[in-house]
Design a protein around this motif. Structure first.
Motif, PDB file in Angstrom:
ATOM      1  N   GLY A 194     -39.841 -34.763  21.665  1.00 21.94           N
ATOM      2  CA  GLY A 194     -39.728 -35.034  20.235  1.00 21.94           C
ATOM      3  C   GLY A 194     -38.702 -34.149  19.550  1.00 21.94           C
ATOM      4  N   THR A 195     -38.192 -34.641  18.407  1.00 23.10           N
ATOM      5  CA  THR A 195     -37.231 -33.864  17.613  1.00 23.10           C
ATOM      6  C   THR A 195     -37.838 -33.358  16.310  1.00 23.10           C
ATOM      7  N   GLY A 196     -38.980 -33.928  15.906  1.00 25.23           N
ATOM      8  CA  GLY A 196     -39.587 -33.555  14.631  1.00 25.23           C
ATOM      9  C   GLY A 196     -38.972 -34.256  13.436  1.00 25.23           C
ATOM     10  N   LEU A 197     -37.891 -35.017  13.668  1.00 20.92           N
ATOM     11  CA  LEU A 197     -37.199 -35.652  12.549  1.00 20.92           C
ATOM     12  C   LEU A 197     -37.981 -36.836  11.986  1.00 20.92           C
ATOM     13  N   GLY A 198     -38.696 -37.561  12.852  1.00 23.56           N
ATOM     14  CA  GLY A 198     -39.466 -38.702  12.377  1.00 23.56           C
ATOM     15  C   GLY A 198     -40.499 -38.303  11.345  1.00 23.56           C
ATOM     16  N   LEU A 199     -41.224 -37.222  11.635  1.00 20.85           N
ATOM     17  CA  LEU A 199     -42.245 -36.763  10.697  1.00 20.85           C
ATOM     18  C   LEU A 199     -41.625 -36.162   9.450  1.00 20.85           C
ATOM     19  N   MET A 200     -40.481 -35.530   9.603  1.00 21.76           N
ATOM     20  CA  MET A 200     -39.794 -34.978   8.441  1.00 21.76           C
ATOM     21  C   MET A 200     -39.357 -36.100   7.498  1.00 21.76           C
ATOM     22  N   ILE A 201     -38.905 -37.212   8.059  1.00 19.95           N
ATOM     23  CA  ILE A 201     -38.545 -38.374   7.245  1.00 19.95           C
ATOM     24  C   ILE A 201     -39.778 -38.894   6.512  1.00 19.95           C
ATOM     25  N   CYS A 202     -40.935 -38.885   7.188  1.00 22.58           N
ATOM     26  CA  CYS A 202     -42.183 -39.300   6.530  1.00 22.58           C
ATOM     27  C   CYS A 202     -42.466 -38.435   5.311  1.00 22.58           C
ATOM     28  N   PHE A 203     -42.341 -37.136   5.461  1.00 19.79           N
ATOM     29  CA  PHE A 203     -42.562 -36.224   4.335  1.00 19.79           C
ATOM     30  C   PHE A 203     -41.589 -36.527   3.197  1.00 19.79           C
ATOM     31  N   ASN A 204     -40.345 -36.819   3.561  1.00 21.83           N
ATOM     32  CA  ASN A 204     -39.334 -37.132   2.531  1.00 21.83           C
ATOM     33  C   ASN A 204     -39.667 -38.412   1.779  1.00 21.83           C
ATOM     34  N   ILE A 205     -40.125 -39.431   2.496  1.00 21.11           N
ATOM     35  CA  ILE A 205     -40.474 -40.701   1.860  1.00 21.11           C
ATOM     36  C   ILE A 205     -41.626 -40.507   0.884  1.00 21.11           C
ATOM     37  N   VAL A 206     -42.646 -39.788   1.323  1.00 22.70           N
ATOM     38  CA  VAL A 206     -43.802 -39.537   0.450  1.00 22.70           C
ATOM     39  C   VAL A 206     -43.375 -38.791  -0.803  1.00 22.70           C
ATOM     40  N   GLU A 207     -42.555 -37.765  -0.618  1.00 21.07           N
ATOM     41  CA  GLU A 207     -42.086 -36.984  -1.769  1.00 21.07           C
ATOM     42  C   GLU A 207     -41.225 -37.837  -2.695  1.00 21.07           C
ATOM     43  N   LYS A 208     -40.383 -38.693  -2.123  1.00 26.91           N
ATOM     44  CA  LYS A 208     -39.468 -39.534  -2.902  1.00 26.91           C
ATOM     45  C   LYS A 208     -40.222 -40.404  -3.899  1.00 26.91           C
ATOM     46  N   TYR A 209     -41.406 -40.889  -3.505  1.00 29.27           N
ATOM     47  CA  TYR A 209     -42.166 -41.788  -4.366  1.00 29.27           C
ATOM     48  C   TYR A 209     -43.348 -41.093  -5.045  1.00 29.27           C
ATOM     49  N   GLY A 210     -43.265 -39.776  -5.146  1.00 26.60           N
ATOM     50  CA  GLY A 210     -44.251 -39.015  -5.902  1.00 26.60           C
ATOM     51  C   GLY A 210     -45.630 -38.975  -5.290  1.00 26.60           C
ATOM     52  N   GLY A 211     -45.712 -39.140  -3.970  1.00 29.80           N
ATOM     53  CA  GLY A 211     -47.007 -39.126  -3.306  1.00 29.80           C
ATOM     54  C   GLY A 211     -47.357 -37.764  -2.739  1.00 29.80           C
ATOM     55  N   GLU A 212     -48.441 -37.730  -2.002  1.00 30.07           N
ATOM     56  CA  GLU A 212     -48.899 -36.508  -1.336  1.00 30.07           C
ATOM     57  C   GLU A 212     -49.260 -36.838   0.103  1.00 30.07           C
ATOM     58  N   ILE A 213     -49.015 -35.891   0.991  1.00 28.95           N
ATOM     59  CA  ILE A 213     -49.412 -36.050   2.393  1.00 28.95           C
ATOM     60  C   ILE A 213     -50.053 -34.754   2.866  1.00 28.95           C
ATOM     61  N   HIS A 214     -51.226 -34.882   3.471  1.00 21.09           N
ATOM     62  CA  HIS A 214     -51.973 -33.705   3.925  1.00 21.09           C
ATOM     63  C   HIS A 214     -52.511 -33.945   5.331  1.00 21.09           C
ATOM     64  N   TYR A 215     -52.479 -32.890   6.135  1.00 23.26           N
ATOM     65  CA  TYR A 215     -53.039 -32.940   7.480  1.00 23.26           C
ATOM     66  C   TYR A 215     -54.261 -32.039   7.558  1.00 23.26           C
ATOM     67  N   HIS A 216     -55.308 -32.565   8.182  1.00 24.90           N
ATOM     68  CA  HIS A 216     -56.491 -31.745   8.491  1.00 24.90           C
ATOM     69  C   HIS A 216     -56.762 -31.896   9.976  1.00 24.90           C
ATOM     70  N   SER A 217     -56.784 -30.778  10.683  1.00 27.34           N
ATOM     71  CA  SER A 217     -56.949 -30.838  12.127  1.00 27.34           C
ATOM     72  C   SER A 217     -57.613 -29.587  12.655  1.00 27.34           C
ATOM     73  N   LEU A 218     -58.405 -29.765  13.703  1.00 25.15           N
ATOM     74  CA  LEU A 218     -59.031 -28.655  14.403  1.00 25.15           C
ATOM     75  C   LEU A 218     -58.860 -28.882  15.896  1.00 25.15           C
ATOM     76  N   LYS A 219     -58.619 -27.809  16.620  1.00 25.12           N
ATOM     77  CA  LYS A 219     -58.485 -27.908  18.068  1.00 25.12           C
ATOM     78  C   LYS A 219     -59.743 -28.538  18.675  1.00 25.12           C
ATOM     79  N   GLY A 220     -59.535 -29.585  19.437  1.00 24.21           N
ATOM     80  CA  GLY A 220     -60.641 -30.255  20.089  1.00 24.21           C
ATOM     81  C   GLY A 220     -61.372 -31.273  19.236  1.00 24.21           C
ATOM     82  N   HIS A 221     -60.918 -31.468  17.989  1.00 24.54           N
ATOM     83  CA  HIS A 221     -61.649 -32.358  17.077  1.00 24.54           C
ATOM     84  C   HIS A 221     -60.752 -33.395  16.416  1.00 24.54           C
ATOM     85  N   GLY A 222     -59.581 -33.623  16.920  1.00 22.32           N
ATOM     86  CA  GLY A 222     -58.721 -34.654  16.371  1.00 22.32           C
ATOM     87  C   GLY A 222     -58.028 -34.261  15.076  1.00 22.32           C
TER      88      GLY A 222
END
Length: 235
Positions: A194-222
């Motif tokens: 992976g390059t990480g660029l795909g997810l960075m573009i996702c963050f940019n799209i969300v920001e462009k349209y005034g949205g929010e994106i949040h990740y919640h994750s724990l090791k072993g729990h998805g």
């Protein structure tokens, strides 16, 4: 204190995005031009009878790799110069989600995974359809790839009074707190190729349209990724 910390992290993210935008604008074109020339000559050689089948197969392999470089370069250009021709429009979240999950279902089945979708009616947002599909494709595909074989990915969309909330939940190995904080930064990826660029573009799209994106994750729990956009009332 939490609000100050969140603000500080948002400022840091904005600075990172500005830095990578300036960098990619300067570098992307310099990469793209010679790649286009080399690929053009290889395509001519493929049609030249002076080369045998073995040579032409090698040319094809080289062209395929150059196409990969072209794809990554295009991602750079998307970051450095967002397409101003893509205008926002009223988008039915349910229609787009069903279309995207339909496309990705076959991909998920290759690993014996499946995608469960549950979307409420009257989930309408103001966004460009192409960019919204790109956002969902990236996020859902990432969830499928993070999942163990035989597990499901859950995709839901709910409407509150003011927002449309989309959640994508996988049952993968999860991430540490530090890994979650690094998501969306250039060249950071938990995938081996992976390059990480795909997810960075996702963050940019969300920001462009005034949205929010949040990740919640724990090791072993998805992982759960939550995306929110302002709801638009149907008339």
């Amino acid at each position: 204190m939490k609000k100050q910390q969140l603000y500080y992290e948002q400022v840091q993210q904005a600075e990172r995005l500005k830095m990578i935008a300036n960098l990619t604008a300067a570098v992307a074109h310099e990469i793209r031009n010679p790649v286009t020339v080399v690929r053009g000559f290889l395509q001519l050689y493929q049609q030249d009878p002076a080369f045998d089948v073995s040579d032409k197969n090698k040319f094809k392999l080289i062209i395929d790799e150059l196409n990969t470089v072209e794809h990554i370069t295009s991602q750079f250009l998307t970051l450095s110069k967002p397409n101003g021709d893509l205008k926002p429009e009223r988008v039915d979240v349910k229609d787009v989600l069903h279309g995207v999950t339909s496309l990705l279902s076959s991909y998920a089945m290759l690993s014996d995974n499946h995608i469960d979708i549950d979307v409420e009616e009257d989930c309408t947002i103001l966004i460009n359809t192409i960019e919204f599909k790109q956002l969902l494709m990236n996020l859902i595909k990432n969830a499928v790839e993070a999942s163990e074989a035989g597990m499901s990915v859950s995709v839901t969309a709910r409407r509150s009074r003011h927002d449309i909330e989309i959640r994508i939940i996988d049952q993968g190995s999860g991430m540490s707190e530090d890994e979650v904080k690094s998501l969306g930064t250039p060249f950071y990826s938990l995938k081996s190729n992976g390059t990480g660029l795909g997810l960075m573009i996702c963050f940019n799209i969300v920001e462009k349209y005034g949205g929010e994106i949040h990740y919640h994750s724990l090791k072993g729990h998805g992982t759960t990724v939550t995306v929110r956009f302002l709801a638009v009332n149907e008339k």
